[in-house]
Design a protein around this motif. Sequence first.
Motif, short mmCIF file in Angstrom:
data_model
loop_
_atom_site.label_atom_id
_atom_site.label_comp_id
_atom_site.label_asym_id
_atom_site.label_seq_id
_atom_site.Cartn_x
_atom_site.Cartn_y
_atom_site.Cartn_z
N GLY A 1 0.82 -1.21 0.00
CA GLY A 1 0.00 0.00 0.00
C GLY A 1 0.85 1.26 0.00
N VAL A 2 0.15 2.39 -0.12
CA VAL A 2 0.81 3.69 -0.20
C VAL A 2 0.13 4.63 0.80
CG1 VAL A 2 1.39 5.64 -1.71
CG2 VAL A 2 1.31 3.31 -2.64
N GLY A 3 0.94 5.40 1.50
CA GLY A 3 0.42 6.37 2.45
C GLY A 3 1.18 7.68 2.37
N LEU A 4 0.59 8.73 2.90
CA LEU A 4 1.26 10.03 2.88
C LEU A 4 1.05 10.75 4.19
CD1 LEU A 4 -1.04 12.46 2.46
CD2 LEU A 4 -1.04 11.59 0.14
N ALA A 5 1.86 11.77 4.40
CA ALA A 5 1.72 12.62 5.57
C ALA A 5 2.34 13.97 5.27
CB ALA A 5 2.38 11.99 6.80
N SER A 6 1.76 15.01 5.85
CA SER A 6 2.26 16.38 5.67
C SER A 6 3.23 16.73 6.78
CB SER A 6 1.10 17.37 5.66
OG SER A 6 0.22 17.12 4.59
N GLN A 7 3.93 17.84 6.58
CA GLN A 7 4.93 18.31 7.54
C GLN A 7 4.88 19.82 7.68
OE1 GLN A 7 8.29 19.62 5.78
NE2 GLN A 7 8.35 20.86 7.65
N VAL A 8 5.01 20.28 8.94
CA VAL A 8 5.24 21.69 9.23
C VAL A 8 6.33 21.75 10.28
CG1 VAL A 8 3.47 21.82 11.04
CG2 VAL A 8 4.17 23.90 9.83
N PHE B 1 7.56 23.50 5.08
CA PHE B 1 6.44 22.62 4.81
C PHE B 1 6.89 21.47 3.91
CE2 PHE B 1 4.86 26.91 5.45
CZ PHE B 1 3.87 26.73 6.39
N GLY B 2 6.08 20.42 3.89
CA GLY B 2 6.42 19.31 3.00
C GLY B 2 5.42 18.19 3.09
N VAL B 3 5.65 17.18 2.26
CA VAL B 3 4.81 15.98 2.26
C VAL B 3 5.68 14.80 1.83
CG1 VAL B 3 4.03 16.38 -0.13
CG2 VAL B 3 2.68 14.92 1.39
N GLN B 4 5.43 13.65 2.43
CA GLN B 4 6.12 12.43 2.04
C GLN B 4 5.11 11.35 1.69
OE1 GLN B 4 9.09 11.21 4.91
NE2 GLN B 4 10.22 13.14 4.72
N VAL B 5 5.46 10.56 0.68
CA VAL B 5 4.62 9.46 0.21
C VAL B 5 5.42 8.18 0.36
CG1 VAL B 5 3.29 8.51 -1.70
CG2 VAL B 5 3.48 11.00 -1.43
N ALA C 1 9.97 12.29 -0.98
CA ALA C 1 9.94 13.41 -0.05
C ALA C 1 9.95 14.71 -0.83
CB ALA C 1 11.15 13.34 0.88
N VAL C 2 8.91 15.52 -0.65
CA VAL C 2 8.79 16.80 -1.32
C VAL C 2 8.73 17.88 -0.24
CG1 VAL C 2 7.52 18.14 -3.04
CG2 VAL C 2 7.40 15.64 -3.08
N HIS C 3 9.72 18.78 -0.24
CA HIS C 3 9.82 19.75 0.85
C HIS C 3 10.05 21.16 0.32
CE1 HIS C 3 9.78 16.94 4.25
NE2 HIS C 3 10.41 16.12 3.44
N ASP C 4 9.51 22.11 1.07
CA ASP C 4 9.63 23.54 0.78
C ASP C 4 10.44 24.18 1.89
OD1 ASP C 4 9.23 26.27 0.24
OD2 ASP C 4 7.30 26.26 1.31
N ASN D 1 0.36 5.16 7.62
CA ASN D 1 -0.79 5.31 6.73
C ASN D 1 -0.71 4.37 5.54
OD1 ASN D 1 -2.08 7.23 8.31
ND2 ASN D 1 -1.11 8.96 7.29
N ALA D 2 0.51 4.10 5.09
CA ALA D 2 0.67 3.13 4.00
C ALA D 2 0.30 1.73 4.47
CB ALA D 2 2.10 3.17 3.48
N ILE D 3 0.63 1.41 5.71
CA ILE D 3 0.23 0.11 6.28
C ILE D 3 -1.28 0.00 6.32
CG2 ILE D 3 0.19 -1.20 8.44
CD1 ILE D 3 3.09 -0.20 8.90
#
Length: 753
Positions: A433-440, A595-599, A618-621, A713-715
């Motif tokens: 599976g695939v999961g994601l989460a945001s970051q601050v 900020f960012g998000v990882q999948v 990993a996508v980060h700003d 979340n992917a689990i």
Amino acid sequence: MARLIKTEKEIEGRYTEQWVVVDEDALEQWPAGPRDTVGRPTPRQDGSRRARGEARYTADVKLPGMLHTAVLRSPFARARVRELDMRIAKRAPGVRAVIGPDTAPLTDEPAYQGAPVAAVAADTYGQARAALALLEVEWEQLEPLLDPDEAVRRNQLVDEPSSYERGDLERGFAEADVVVEAEFRTQTVVHNSMETHQAVCHWDGGDHLTVYISTQFVWGVREDVAEHFGLPQDNVRVVCEFMGGGFGSKNGADAHTYIAAELARMTGRPVRCMLTRREENLDAGNRNATIQRLRAGVRSDGTLTALDGEFVNSNGFGGWLTSTGGPMRMLYACENVRTVEYGAKLNTPPMKAFRAPGFVEGTFGLERLMDELAAKLDLDPLELRRRNYAQHDAMDERPFSSKNLLECYRRAEPHWARRDAVRASSDETWKRGVGLASQVWYGGGGPPSYAWVRVGADARVAVVTAMQDIGTGSATAMAQIAAEELGLPIDRVEVSLGDTARGPYATVSAGSATIPSMGPAVRSAAADAARQILEIAAQRYDREQRLLSLKDGRIVCSDGGSWPLEEVTGMLESGQILGKGSRGPNPTGMRILTFGVQVAEVAVDVQTGEVRVDRIAAVHDVGRVINPLGASSQVEGGIIQGLGHTLSEERLLDPATGTILTQTLDAYKLPTFADVPVIVTDLVDEPDTHLTNLGSKGLGEPPIIPTAAAIANAIRDATGADVRSLPISREEMLRALREARERGTERVGAPAA
């Protein structure tokens, strides 16, 4: 022109207002995108020295007549020393001095296992260890407090509880169509830096002290040691040339430094005090465990109506209350929010800052809750996050200095779109599976930080500042900044750092603050030197200064003239051009955040509970990226450390006695290369136009923040199982799978967008 300013400075999410004197910084930011040197992948300047063993770490410092220290540490979580006889130990071979509980910071009432009680200095470490066995100690073992909830009930806390509330929470829950409530737990993890904590101390003339130390803050150690011994700060010199990791655990002087300095004063000889690996797992700090009791309410259209969290941090017998509730307060646009945070004071080793302290733990709970809300709504998890995007700081209505989280989400879409194919590759045993989460997170840094730039007759440049490179490649980034401003190739720039006696003040290397705090000062100093060069060139070549610039090691005139830089600097002979610069203030009335998000893509063996992480994007700003090569290394390092936190690392205690069971690396499981997934790094690389002359924010901590939540979340996507405790051991995974089967939700993937 010097200015006295009042500005806001942030380190590890803790804000202070302070008066600082800075030079006028009128530099405009460079345009966005890669330049000649800045923004280009650049190998570390000191990489070959490290690889060849030429880099001098604190462990490599060997002074004439140096003594070695062994420390008697409490074997109990809580005890009292009834009697300590040091006479035999003092007469042991090679022993030069012994100190006991009457010497701070040693204690006769240790409040955790590993607390220092006595110390021996001897000619060799072996002799010091042997002398410890000759100390005659009569212990009174006392009952420890180990339950964080019980500590909260007793009001045994490291600090006052932290409460925050906005809006009307009960109204928010009343307006919700769906409410989710859950308890999440995270474990205690240990920093385990490759280089253990250590210091070598040497007194000169009785009132001047030199400290060689592995530290993230040479100036902080200078201040702490000077205060401890009642010395003027200028009488203390602190040196850290190279260090092998800290992750937040080496921000202060700590007991080993005071012990070494006291023994050095008593003996008149240099003294080393170095923690062993076992001691590192006892008394070097940790990321504290947490209990998070969370509720969230949401309308059927996906709009959050209420967020409520009670957070209990198992601080141990010291440290500080980290902002575990920070993500809940800051990440999403929700009008009704309440958080209460407690720091339980327990008879366990004190916590220390550990790479985004509080936010790693708090993001795990919040982002797991978001996916459970998405499942209840049958709404795509990425879309749920988009619908609750915060346009401004929800805590005090301040605008963001910059925010590109929506762009991060856009760039994450191709990775998120892989989930159908990933799920389809499942079989009877392995579910994927695939999961994601945001970051601050924070990362704006602030003044004061200063730098000097020296240009010699050979047109080579020295950047001088008493900062520290804690292994992240900050020195190379500083060389890039100076090279860019002076129009030189980077191999003509050297950076001198890590010595309070040989450079101006620099900020702590913590809280993702080094680049955004030091980089602007270095650029300002380089610009000052460049201005002086062009002033001299204008006189030498009879040109107007406004027509001249520095490019590729040459002085270039807009009328077509061009001269080697050495032609001007060579006239100086033994003279030098000296540029100075300082870090300017943060923008007034704005919130500076990253900020960012990882999948994450995972595979779960539903028969054994084994979890494999196959891929993380990993996508980060983080504003302008100075060195993409170093930045990608930071991302990879943060994710790998996050893997350990998510799947395997845990400090285990005997629940009855508080004895630490995981004192070695064969018991405490760090991730290895075999555990590392494919890591895809994507940095937005848009300068924060309001932040300093660089527009750069820090990247040290953002990459570790969303990793655990994305994996969990992917689990859930793979199996339908709700993992609510870290680490995700096989036992925890099998428990979650059984629970999923019982409620009939096994193998429920996230809905499509």
